[in-house]
Design an enzyme around this catalytic site. Structure first.
Site, PDB file in Angstrom:
ATOM      1  N   ARG A 111      23.195 -30.058  14.243  1.00 59.26           N
ATOM      2  CA  ARG A 111      21.874 -30.649  14.431  1.00 59.26           C
ATOM      3  C   ARG A 111      20.911 -29.724  15.184  1.00 59.26           C
ATOM      4  O   ARG A 111      19.717 -29.982  15.259  1.00 59.26           O
ATOM      5  CB  ARG A 111      22.011 -32.004  15.167  1.00 59.26           C
ATOM      6  CG  ARG A 111      22.672 -33.073  14.312  1.00 59.26           C
ATOM      7  CD  ARG A 111      23.144 -34.280  15.111  1.00 59.26           C
ATOM      8  NE  ARG A 111      24.423 -34.036  15.785  1.00 59.26           N
ATOM      9  CZ  ARG A 111      25.050 -34.923  16.552  1.00 59.26           C
ATOM     10  NH1 ARG A 111      24.507 -36.124  16.754  1.00 59.26           N
ATOM     11  NH2 ARG A 111      26.196 -34.632  17.121  1.00 59.26           N
ATOM     12  N   GLN A 135      40.370 -23.907  18.859  1.00 56.83           N
ATOM     13  CA  GLN A 135      40.515 -25.029  17.920  1.00 56.83           C
ATOM     14  C   GLN A 135      39.976 -24.506  16.587  1.00 56.83           C
ATOM     15  O   GLN A 135      38.765 -24.483  16.367  1.00 56.83           O
ATOM     16  CB  GLN A 135      39.677 -26.239  18.410  1.00 56.83           C
ATOM     17  CG  GLN A 135      39.820 -27.457  17.529  1.00 56.83           C
ATOM     18  CD  GLN A 135      38.729 -28.498  17.773  1.00 56.83           C
ATOM     19  OE1 GLN A 135      37.662 -28.194  18.314  1.00 56.83           O
ATOM     20  NE2 GLN A 135      38.988 -29.724  17.367  1.00 56.83           N
ATOM     21  N   GLY A 193      30.791 -29.399  26.703  1.00 52.04           N
ATOM     22  CA  GLY A 193      29.929 -28.208  26.768  1.00 52.04           C
ATOM     23  C   GLY A 193      28.478 -28.520  26.468  1.00 52.04           C
ATOM     24  O   GLY A 193      27.598 -27.737  26.810  1.00 52.04           O
ATOM     25  N   ARG A 232       8.289  -3.086  38.235  1.00 53.16           N
ATOM     26  CA  ARG A 232       9.573  -3.046  37.519  1.00 53.16           C
ATOM     27  C   ARG A 232      10.737  -2.776  38.462  1.00 53.16           C
ATOM     28  O   ARG A 232      10.547  -2.458  39.636  1.00 53.16           O
ATOM     29  CB  ARG A 232       9.472  -2.021  36.393  1.00 53.16           C
ATOM     30  CG  ARG A 232       8.486  -2.469  35.299  1.00 53.16           C
ATOM     31  CD  ARG A 232       8.213  -1.365  34.311  1.00 53.16           C
ATOM     32  NE  ARG A 232       9.432  -0.738  33.834  1.00 53.16           N
ATOM     33  CZ  ARG A 232       9.474   0.476  33.305  1.00 53.16           C
ATOM     34  NH1 ARG A 232       8.365   1.193  33.182  1.00 53.16           N
ATOM     35  NH2 ARG A 232      10.614   0.978  32.900  1.00 53.16           N
ATOM     36  N   ASN A 274       6.673  11.317  35.010  1.00 55.97           N
ATOM     37  CA  ASN A 274       8.049  11.413  35.524  1.00 55.97           C
ATOM     38  C   ASN A 274       9.059  11.818  34.465  1.00 55.97           C
ATOM     39  O   ASN A 274      10.204  12.091  34.777  1.00 55.97           O
ATOM     40  CB  ASN A 274       8.457  10.079  36.161  1.00 55.97           C
ATOM     41  CG  ASN A 274       8.401   8.928  35.177  1.00 55.97           C
ATOM     42  OD1 ASN A 274       7.624   8.960  34.219  1.00 55.97           O
ATOM     43  ND2 ASN A 274       9.228   7.925  35.392  1.00 55.97           N
ATOM     44  N   ARG A 309      -9.369  21.302  38.308  1.00 60.12           N
ATOM     45  CA  ARG A 309     -10.386  21.151  37.254  1.00 60.12           C
ATOM     46  C   ARG A 309     -11.072  22.478  36.968  1.00 60.12           C
ATOM     47  O   ARG A 309     -11.236  23.293  37.872  1.00 60.12           O
ATOM     48  CB  ARG A 309     -11.501  20.285  37.801  1.00 60.12           C
ATOM     49  CG  ARG A 309     -11.485  18.887  37.549  1.00 60.12           C
ATOM     50  CD  ARG A 309     -12.759  18.332  38.158  1.00 60.12           C
ATOM     51  NE  ARG A 309     -12.436  17.483  39.292  1.00 60.12           N
ATOM     52  CZ  ARG A 309     -13.205  17.378  40.364  1.00 60.12           C
ATOM     53  NH1 ARG A 309     -14.298  18.114  40.487  1.00 60.12           N
ATOM     54  NH2 ARG A 309     -12.859  16.580  41.317  1.00 60.12           N
TER      55      ARG A 309
HETATM   56  C1  UD1 Z   1      30.490 -37.586  21.921  1.00 62.07           C
HETATM   57  C2  UD1 Z   1      31.350 -38.837  22.137  1.00 62.07           C
HETATM   58  C3  UD1 Z   1      30.414 -40.029  22.401  1.00 62.07           C
HETATM   59  C4  UD1 Z   1      29.547 -39.750  23.600  1.00 62.07           C
HETATM   60  C5  UD1 Z   1      28.804 -38.427  23.440  1.00 62.07           C
HETATM   61  C6  UD1 Z   1      28.173 -38.063  24.777  1.00 62.07           C
HETATM   62  C7  UD1 Z   1      33.387 -38.591  20.790  1.00 62.07           C
HETATM   63  C8  UD1 Z   1      34.049 -38.963  19.514  1.00 62.07           C
HETATM   64  N1  UD1 Z   1      32.153 -39.076  20.946  1.00 62.07           N
HETATM   65  O1  UD1 Z   1      29.714 -37.781  20.761  1.00 62.07           O
HETATM   66  O2  UD1 Z   1      31.180 -41.203  22.640  1.00 62.07           O
HETATM   67  O3  UD1 Z   1      28.625 -40.824  23.773  1.00 62.07           O
HETATM   68  O4  UD1 Z   1      29.689 -37.359  23.086  1.00 62.07           O
HETATM   69  O5  UD1 Z   1      27.361 -36.915  24.697  1.00 62.07           O
HETATM   70  O6  UD1 Z   1      33.977 -37.912  21.605  1.00 62.07           O
HETATM   71  N2  UD1 Z   1      33.746 -30.618  20.113  1.00 62.07           N
HETATM   72  C9  UD1 Z   1      34.832 -29.785  19.983  1.00 62.07           C
HETATM   73  N3  UD1 Z   1      35.615 -29.901  18.865  1.00 62.07           N
HETATM   74  C10 UD1 Z   1      35.381 -30.793  17.893  1.00 62.07           C
HETATM   75  C11 UD1 Z   1      34.271 -31.662  18.032  1.00 62.07           C
HETATM   76  C12 UD1 Z   1      33.471 -31.540  19.156  1.00 62.07           C
HETATM   77  O7  UD1 Z   1      35.081 -28.948  20.845  1.00 62.07           O
HETATM   78  O8  UD1 Z   1      36.154 -30.839  16.922  1.00 62.07           O
HETATM   79  C13 UD1 Z   1      32.893 -30.488  21.305  1.00 62.07           C
HETATM   80  C14 UD1 Z   1      31.468 -30.098  20.963  1.00 62.07           C
HETATM   81  O9  UD1 Z   1      31.321 -28.690  21.024  1.00 62.07           O
HETATM   82  C15 UD1 Z   1      30.668 -30.788  22.082  1.00 62.07           C
HETATM   83  C16 UD1 Z   1      31.510 -31.983  22.450  1.00 62.07           C
HETATM   84  O10 UD1 Z   1      32.818 -31.727  21.968  1.00 62.07           O
HETATM   85  O11 UD1 Z   1      30.503 -29.956  23.193  1.00 62.07           O
HETATM   86  C17 UD1 Z   1      30.970 -33.296  21.874  1.00 62.07           C
HETATM   87  O12 UD1 Z   1      30.924 -33.214  20.464  1.00 62.07           O
HETATM   88  P1  UD1 Z   1      29.758 -33.883  19.605  1.00 62.07           P
HETATM   89  O13 UD1 Z   1      30.057 -33.664  18.189  1.00 62.07           O
HETATM   90  O14 UD1 Z   1      28.449 -33.444  20.120  1.00 62.07           O
HETATM   91  O15 UD1 Z   1      29.978 -35.431  19.957  1.00 62.07           O
HETATM   92  P2  UD1 Z   1      28.910 -36.612  19.993  1.00 62.07           P
HETATM   93  O16 UD1 Z   1      28.653 -37.073  18.605  1.00 62.07           O
HETATM   94  O17 UD1 Z   1      27.751 -36.209  20.810  1.00 62.07           O
HETATM   95 CA    CA Z   2      27.092 -34.352  21.769  1.00 65.30          CA
END
Ligand code: UD1
Ligand code: CA
Length: 458
Positions: free
Chosen positions: A17, A75, A103, A334, A387, A441
């Site tokens: 997104r 992952q 994150g 700078r 310089n 000059r």
């Molecule tokens: C998630 C939560 C939701 C919560 C929201 C808060 C779940 C299923 N949903 O939704 O309940 O309200 O965060 O912000 O957990 N990520 C991975 N591996 C994956 C998928 C995601 O590392 O396979 C990490 C993403 O990088 C991100 C975080 O997990 O940092 C959340 O993933 P995202 O897809 O943004 O979840 P939301 O739909 O926001």
């Molecule tokens: Ca999220």
């Protein structure tokens, strides 16, 4: 707490997104990546281990944060937050407790995390939740209508109409004993609209096994706001900047418009500091008592002593500025520069890697690079230290009480000795004698009878 504390930061997602080539967690808020914000906060807890789950753009994500204290867990396919956490299981302390951070939830505060940890007793899962006006997009906290205990978390895309009305949301941040994770993570299924393994499903599993689920509400909403698109990123940036501005106002700093300041690092101010609109402060900036910063200045890693005025549109980086100086408007200073007290650097003057001593002035249109300038020196308009010879940089030394006439070139390496005066329009290539006038000059002549060229008449 007696149990070992592990922190897992989920950062493998692509962030579709965001509509960007850059992995989501590398987008910046207040000048630092989202992941850097979370990692910095995690480190403040001094946990026994910090695991960061990476996947999409994993290599660049890894390179963006340095430190031997981090365990990077790959992952390979992003099959959901539950699947992400599962990859860390072999790294977690068997009898420990894991704090899950996201994150893309960058501004979670250390105070809130400490409260969450304080709430965790032997067998508790603790969820950080929040009451929000617009819960769209977040997982909803489903509670028992009588006992008000938490029963489950339902994702936006899976929520029925009734559940969509719930305003208590899952922030994503939770604390779970590691033996629970070992037992329950493998049981999570992907039977949902997104066909993902949701970490949030662990709550319903916990409840089914009669484990207690406690919750804590975040004090500030901005702490738990997640970033999924550029509009949320921009919104959170402004909220954060306003928060920083309010802190400065509270400490007595005058901000002409608290909604028009950007702090991308740390700004420390003395008493009676005044900052006009549109200024950007990066890295560590320290402003002494009664310092004034004019509109639209950019200061990065700068120390400014008391009573100095920086006039509008000046850009200053890696520099120390003494007290009672006057800088700008339109000055560019700078890295590697050190100005003593009462120095004036005026419009369209560039200074680089130079030291300028007490009371010296370069008020207009000059370049001073790799130079050591003594006290009480006056550098005339259009003076250039040459310089660079195309291969190497050389030093210019200008001793105390020198006066340099306008439009002078000082060909480095060169020394302008104490009390020298340089006639305007000179090109100086050799050391000048103390206290004398030096100029290079040619003599002024007038050519009698000379006529300007004319265009032929048609
Ligand atoms: C998630 C939560 C939701 C919560 C929201 C808060 C779940 C299923 N949903 O939704 O309940 O309200 O965060 O912000 O957990 N990520 C991975 N591996 C994956 C998928 C995601 O590392 O396979 C990490 C993403 O990088 C991100 C975080 O997990 O940092 C959340 O993933 P995202 O897809 O943004 O979840 P939301 O739909 O926001
Ligand atoms: Ca999220």
């Amino acid at each position: 707490m007696t149990k070992k504390l592990n922190v897992v930061i989920l950062a493998a997602g692509e962030g579709k997104r965001m509509r960007s080539f850059l992995p989501k967690v590398l987008h910046t808020l207040a000048g630092r990546s989202l992941l850097m914000h979370v990692t910095t906060t995690a480190r403040l807890l001094s946990p026994d281990k910090i695991c960061i789950v990476i996947g999409h753009g994993g290599e660049i994500v890894k390179q963006s944060v340095a430190g031997d204290d981090l365990t990077w867990v790959l992952q390979p396919q992003q099959l959901g937050t539950g699947h992400a956490l599962m990859q860390t299981l072999p790294h977690l302390d068997r009898d420990g407790l894991t704090l899950v951070l996201y994150g893309d939830v960058p501004l979670i505060s250390i105070q809130t995390l400490r409260e969450l940890i304080a709430k965790a007793e032997e067998k508790y899962c603790v969820l950080l939740t929040a009451e929000v006006e617009n819960p769209f997009g977040y997982g909803r906290i489903v509670r028992d209508s009588d006992t008000k205990t938490i029963k489950a978390i339902v994702e936006q895309k899976d929520a029925n109409t009734e559940q969509q009305e719930i305003h208590e949301i899952n922030t994503g941040i939770m604390l779970i004993p590691n033996d629970y994770l070992h037992n329950w993570l493998p049981k999570i299924e992907n039977k949902n609209t997104q066909h993902e393994y949701y970490l949030t499903d662990i709550i319903a599993l916990a409840v089914r096994q009669s484990a207690q689920v406690a919750s804590l509400q975040a004090a500030n909403l901005w702490e738990v706001m997640g970033i999924n698109n550029k509009s949320q990123l921009a919104e959170l940036e402004r909220i954060y900047q306003r928060h920083c501005a309010d802190k400065l106002l509270h400490l007595g700093v005058s901000l002409i418009d608290p909604s028009r300041i950007d702090i991308r690092g740390e700004l420390v101010c003395g008493s009676d500091v005044e900052i006009d609109v549109g200024c950007i402060f990066e890295g560590r900036v320290k402003l002494g008592d009664s310092v004034q910063v004019g509109a639209h200045c950019i200061l990065k890693n700068v120390i400014v002593d008391a009573d100095t005025t920086i006039l509008p549109y000046s850009m200053i980086e890696d520099t120390e500025i003494g007290g009672s100086c006057k800088i700008g408007p339109y000055a560019r200073i700078r890295p590697g520069t050190k100005l003593s007290n009462k120095v004036h650097i005026g419009n369209f003057v560039e200074v680089k890697n130079s030291q300028i001593a007490l009371g010296s002035k370069a008020n207009h249109l000059s370049y001073i690079g790799d130079s050591i300038v003594g006290k009480n020196v006056n550098i005339g308009a259009g003076t250039i230290t040459c310089n660079y010879d195309g291969a190497n940089k050389h030093q210019t030394i200008i001793e105390d009480d020198v006066f340099i006439g306008s439009d002078t070139q000082l060909i480095a390496p060169v020394r302008i000795s104490k009390g020298s005066t340089i006639g305007a329009g000179s090109t100086i290539t050799k050391e000048t004698p103390e206290g004398q006038l030096t100029l290079s000059r040619s003599k002024q002549i007038s050519v009698a009878g000379w006529k300007r060229p004319q265009k032929p008449k048609v």
